[in-house]
Design a protein around this motif. Sequence first.
Motif, short mmCIF file in Angstrom:
data_model
loop_
_atom_site.label_atom_id
_atom_site.label_comp_id
_atom_site.label_asym_id
_atom_site.label_seq_id
_atom_site.Cartn_x
_atom_site.Cartn_y
_atom_site.Cartn_z
N MET A 191 130.31 58.38 20.23
CA MET A 191 130.18 57.11 20.94
C MET A 191 131.33 56.21 20.49
O MET A 191 131.56 56.03 19.30
N THR A 192 132.02 55.65 21.46
CA THR A 192 133.13 54.76 21.13
C THR A 192 132.58 53.43 20.61
O THR A 192 131.42 53.09 20.88
N PRO A 193 133.41 52.67 19.90
CA PRO A 193 132.94 51.37 19.42
C PRO A 193 132.47 50.46 20.56
O PRO A 193 131.45 49.78 20.43
N ALA A 194 133.16 50.47 21.69
CA ALA A 194 132.76 49.63 22.82
C ALA A 194 131.40 50.07 23.37
O ALA A 194 130.53 49.24 23.66
N GLU A 195 131.20 51.37 23.51
CA GLU A 195 129.92 51.90 23.99
C GLU A 195 128.80 51.53 23.01
O GLU A 195 127.70 51.16 23.42
N LEU A 196 129.12 51.64 21.76
CA LEU A 196 128.14 51.32 20.72
C LEU A 196 127.70 49.86 20.80
O LEU A 196 126.50 49.56 20.77
N LEU A 197 128.65 48.95 20.95
CA LEU A 197 128.31 47.53 21.05
C LEU A 197 127.53 47.23 22.33
O LEU A 197 126.58 46.44 22.31
N ARG A 198 127.90 47.87 23.43
CA ARG A 198 127.14 47.68 24.68
C ARG A 198 125.71 48.20 24.52
O ARG A 198 124.77 47.58 24.99
N GLU A 199 125.57 49.35 23.88
CA GLU A 199 124.23 49.92 23.65
C GLU A 199 123.41 49.01 22.74
O GLU A 199 122.23 48.79 22.97
N GLN A 200 124.04 48.48 21.72
CA GLN A 200 123.36 47.57 20.80
C GLN A 200 122.88 46.32 21.56
O GLN A 200 121.75 45.87 21.37
N GLN A 201 123.72 45.79 22.41
CA GLN A 201 123.35 44.61 23.19
C GLN A 201 122.17 44.93 24.11
O GLN A 201 121.21 44.16 24.19
N ALA A 202 122.22 46.06 24.81
CA ALA A 202 121.15 46.43 25.75
C ALA A 202 119.83 46.62 25.00
O ALA A 202 118.77 46.17 25.47
N LEU A 203 119.88 47.25 23.85
CA LEU A 203 118.66 47.48 23.08
C LEU A 203 118.10 46.16 22.52
O LEU A 203 116.89 45.96 22.51
N LEU A 204 118.98 45.28 22.08
CA LEU A 204 118.52 43.97 21.61
C LEU A 204 117.87 43.18 22.74
O LEU A 204 116.86 42.50 22.53
N GLN A 205 118.42 43.30 23.94
CA GLN A 205 117.83 42.62 25.10
C GLN A 205 116.43 43.19 25.38
O GLN A 205 115.49 42.43 25.62
N ALA A 206 116.30 44.51 25.32
CA ALA A 206 114.99 45.13 25.53
C ALA A 206 114.00 44.71 24.44
O ALA A 206 112.82 44.44 24.71
N PHE A 207 114.49 44.61 23.21
CA PHE A 207 113.63 44.18 22.10
C PHE A 207 113.18 42.74 22.30
O PHE A 207 112.02 42.40 22.07
N ALA A 208 114.10 41.88 22.76
CA ALA A 208 113.75 40.48 23.04
C ALA A 208 112.67 40.41 24.11
O ALA A 208 111.73 39.60 24.01
N GLU A 209 112.77 41.26 25.12
CA GLU A 209 111.77 41.29 26.18
C GLU A 209 110.42 41.77 25.65
O GLU A 209 109.36 41.25 26.05
N THR A 210 110.43 42.74 24.75
CA THR A 210 109.19 43.21 24.13
C THR A 210 108.54 42.08 23.33
O THR A 210 107.33 41.87 23.40
N LEU A 211 109.35 41.35 22.57
CA LEU A 211 108.82 40.23 21.79
C LEU A 211 108.28 39.13 22.70
O LEU A 211 107.26 38.50 22.39
N ASP A 212 108.95 38.89 23.83
CA ASP A 212 108.45 37.89 24.78
C ASP A 212 107.11 38.33 25.36
O ASP A 212 106.20 37.51 25.52
N ALA A 213 106.97 39.63 25.66
CA ALA A 213 105.70 40.15 26.17
C ALA A 213 104.61 39.98 25.11
O ALA A 213 103.46 39.63 25.42
N GLU A 214 104.96 40.22 23.84
CA GLU A 214 104.01 40.03 22.75
C GLU A 214 103.61 38.56 22.65
O GLU A 214 102.42 38.25 22.50
N ALA A 215 104.57 37.67 22.77
CA ALA A 215 104.29 36.23 22.71
C ALA A 215 103.35 35.82 23.85
O ALA A 215 102.41 35.04 23.63
N ASN A 216 103.60 36.34 25.05
CA ASN A 216 102.73 36.03 26.18
C ASN A 216 101.31 36.54 25.95
O ASN A 216 100.34 35.85 26.26
#
Length: 150
Positions: free
Chosen positions: A1-26
Motif C-alpha cells: 500500500m502506498t503512503p497516499a493509499e494508506l492515508l486515504r484508507e485511514q481517513q475512510a476508516l476514521l470516518q466510519a468510526f465517527a459514524e459508529t460513535l454517532d450511532a452509539e450516541a443516538n
Amino acid sequence: MTPAELLREQQALLQAFAETLDAEANCLGSGNADGERLSTLAASKQKQLSELDRLEGLRREHQRSQGFGVGSQGAAQFANATGMEETWQRIRRLAEQVRQTNRLNGHIISQRLEHNQQAIDFLNRAIGGSVYGPSGQSRHGGFGGISSKA
C-alpha cells in the motif's frame, strides 16, 4: 500500500468510526437504550479500532522509513512529502471529533450506570436487603402488594 493509499484508507476508516460513535450516541440518547444495538455497535467499534491501530502502525513504518520523526511533526512532514496534506488535516479533525464523541458517550454510560446503581441501592434499602437471591429470583413476594415477577 502506498503512503497516499494508506492515508486515504485511514481517513475512510476514521470516518466510519465517527459514524459508529454517532450511532452509539443516538442510541444512548434515546429514552430507552437498546442493549442489543449497543452490543452490535461495541463489536463494530472493536473491529474498527483494531483496523485503525493496524493502519496507524503501517503509517508510522512508512513515516520512519522515509526519515521522518515518529511524532506529530514527523507525521505532518510525511503527509506533505506525499502530497496528502489536506487528507492529513482531515484525519486530524476526524480524530479530534472521534475523541470528543467517545468521551461524551463514555460519560453518558457512566451516568446511566451510576443511576442504575442508585436505583438498586434504593430498592435494597426499601426492602431491607438484597432484592435478588443467588439464583436471580426475587427474595420478596412483592413491594407494597405489587408483584416483582415479570
